[in-house]
Motif scaffolding. Structure first.
Motif, PDB file in Angstrom:
ATOM      1  N   VAL A 126       0.820  -1.216   0.000  1.00 24.27           N
ATOM      2  CA  VAL A 126       0.000   0.000   0.000  1.00 24.27           C
ATOM      3  C   VAL A 126       0.856   1.270   0.000  1.00 24.27           C
ATOM      4  N   PRO A 127       1.865   1.397   0.875  1.00 19.45           N
ATOM      5  CA  PRO A 127       2.664   2.630   0.850  1.00 19.45           C
ATOM      6  C   PRO A 127       3.405   2.849  -0.467  1.00 19.45           C
ATOM      7  N   LEU A 128       3.804   1.769  -1.135  1.00 15.29           N
ATOM      8  CA  LEU A 128       4.494   1.928  -2.415  1.00 15.29           C
ATOM      9  C   LEU A 128       3.548   2.480  -3.473  1.00 15.29           C
ATOM     10  N   VAL A 129       2.322   1.985  -3.499  1.00 16.11           N
ATOM     11  CA  VAL A 129       1.344   2.506  -4.459  1.00 16.11           C
ATOM     12  C   VAL A 129       1.050   3.971  -4.160  1.00 16.11           C
ATOM     13  N   GLU A 130       0.923   4.306  -2.886  1.00 11.84           N
ATOM     14  CA  GLU A 130       0.686   5.706  -2.521  1.00 11.84           C
ATOM     15  C   GLU A 130       1.842   6.586  -2.969  1.00 11.84           C
TER      16      GLU A 130
END
Length: 409
Positions: A137-141
């Motif tokens: 999730v943080p990478l996509v964000e």
């Protein structure tokens, strides 16, 4: 998620050679000279069916890479994923009327059993897509916030134009990439995408399908490629030595994964070498779950076939070649296994020092297993015809074949 138990790798006298291997990105051979710890990421299974010979051939190739490195007295940091949530898995669960989680757990357990029987060295980190979601999730964000990703009807897509190196893993034409995208899980015809090739990073929740909290992304589940990127970056970092898988992963999976990682970090390349195993066919077509033309490792084992013979059947073909599984391939392997075991069962034999070096040279030369097998064949034939007076030779041959080829005699 746990892997499978490791078989012991015998230590051999002397030291192996650095591996020269074919790199898909450059189209030629590169010499891999890692530091004290060699780093490798191999894409794992989507567990909706049992391990077939195509899988086994792929994991055998990268098991050999590890064995060559271990023989150079390096440590190996090996990471593999399990895509334990994806469309094919969900579709199979619906078809069979079973829970998708139970299906994934059952087939992953069977895969572990097959890998153990074939003496494949396990990864140090064996990570499922579901357990990787908190890191995905943080990478996509980050990609979205940097302008390298965009939203389309709740779904988040990666913009391939955000990576100036996009296309340099496969070197395929745009036309071929578009064709393969449609064939291999992409959606190039979806209206509203900035580029037809843009892959999905985060799929918004669909009714009746599993989903997870995606923080600012909303509920959903990860795309295929970002899963491997998150796991690889977390455990290996950028610039690791080998990204491995079957040749059907060159595009889109490895191409897209490299672009995700490069856009995230600003570094290039993601891996020093992109190494791909050929496809195994049956009855004139690639062996695949979608076609149903499969020869399962577990079925052969249930039928009493020695796993060492299965492994020898795999080793009889160069890892990069496409080849056909036949009854003759297996019969030849069984006969070879019998000859080798008979040869090492004697109390002495011809010196094996030169054989060890022949094996090392063949394997360091782009994993040339047919040449390696032929070298052992010659030693076994000489043992049968003439014998020898070296009482250490049979043991050394057994250890070398185990350490370098993964075959227990």
């Amino acid at each position: 998620m746990h892997a499978w138990p490791a078989s012991e790798v015998p230590a051999l006298p002397g030291k192996g050679r650095d591996l020269r291997i074919h790199d898909t990105a450059t189209g030629g051979r590169v010499t891999l000279a890692p530091g004290p710890v060699a780093r490798i990421y191999v894409c794992g299974i989507t567990p909706y069916d049992a391990t077939h010979m195509g899988h086994a051939a792929t994991y055998n190739a990268f098991d050999l890479v590890q064995r060559v490195w271990l023989d150079t007295k390096r440590q190996v940091h090996y990471v593999q994923n399990v895509t334990d949530v994806d469309d094919p898995l969900l579709e199979r669960a619906i078809r069979d009327g079973i829970d998708w989680v139970g299906l994934a757990e059952r087939e992953t357990a069977l895969f572990r059993e097959d890998m153990t029987a074939l003496r494949m060295l396990p990864p140090q980190h064996y990570i499922g897509a579901v357990e990787a979601i908190p890191g995905i999730v943080p990478l996509v964000e980050r990609l979205r916030d940097a302008g390298a990703a965009y939203e389309l009807e709740g779904d988040i897509y990666f913009s391939v134009d955000a990576d100036p190196h996009f296309g340099q893993v496969s070197n395929y034409t745009n036309e071929l990439m578009r064709h393969l995208s449609a064939e291999r899980g992409g959606d190039p015809e979806r209206p509203g995408k900035k580029n037809p090739l843009d892959p999905m990073l985060w799929m918004a929740a669909r009714e009746g399908e599993p989903s997870w909290d995606g923080a600012s992304l909303g509920a959903g589940r990860p795309g295929w490629h970002i899963e491997c990127v998150a796991i690889a970056l977390d455990h290996l970092g950028m610039g690791f030595d080998v990204q491995g898988g079957g040749s059907d992963l060159i595009f889109p999976h490895h191409e897209m994964g490299a672009s995700h990682a490069q856009a995230l970090t600003g570094e290039f390349p993601m891996a020093k070498a992109y190494v791909h195993a050929g496809m195994v066919g049956l009855d004139g077509e690639k062996m695949s779950k979608s076609r149903g033309n499969l020869v399962f490792v577990s079925k052969l084992r249930r039928d009493g076939v020695d796993p060492a013979a299965i492994r020898l059947a795999l080793l009889s073909h160069r890892y990069r070649d496409d080849w056909e599984w036949t009854d003759r391939v297996l019969q030849d392997a069984l006969e070879r296994l019998g000859r080798w075991r008979a040869a090492v069962s004697r109390p002495d034999g011809p010196s094996a020092d030169a054989l060890v070096e022949e094996l090392r040279e063949a394997l360091s030369d782009d994993l040339d297993t047919p040449t390696a097998l032929a070298a052992v064949d010659r030693w076994a034939a000489l043992q049968t015809a003439e014998g020898g007076a070296d009482d250490s030779a049979p043991g050394l041959v057994s250890r070398a074949v185990d350490a370098l080829l993964g075959v227990a005699l």
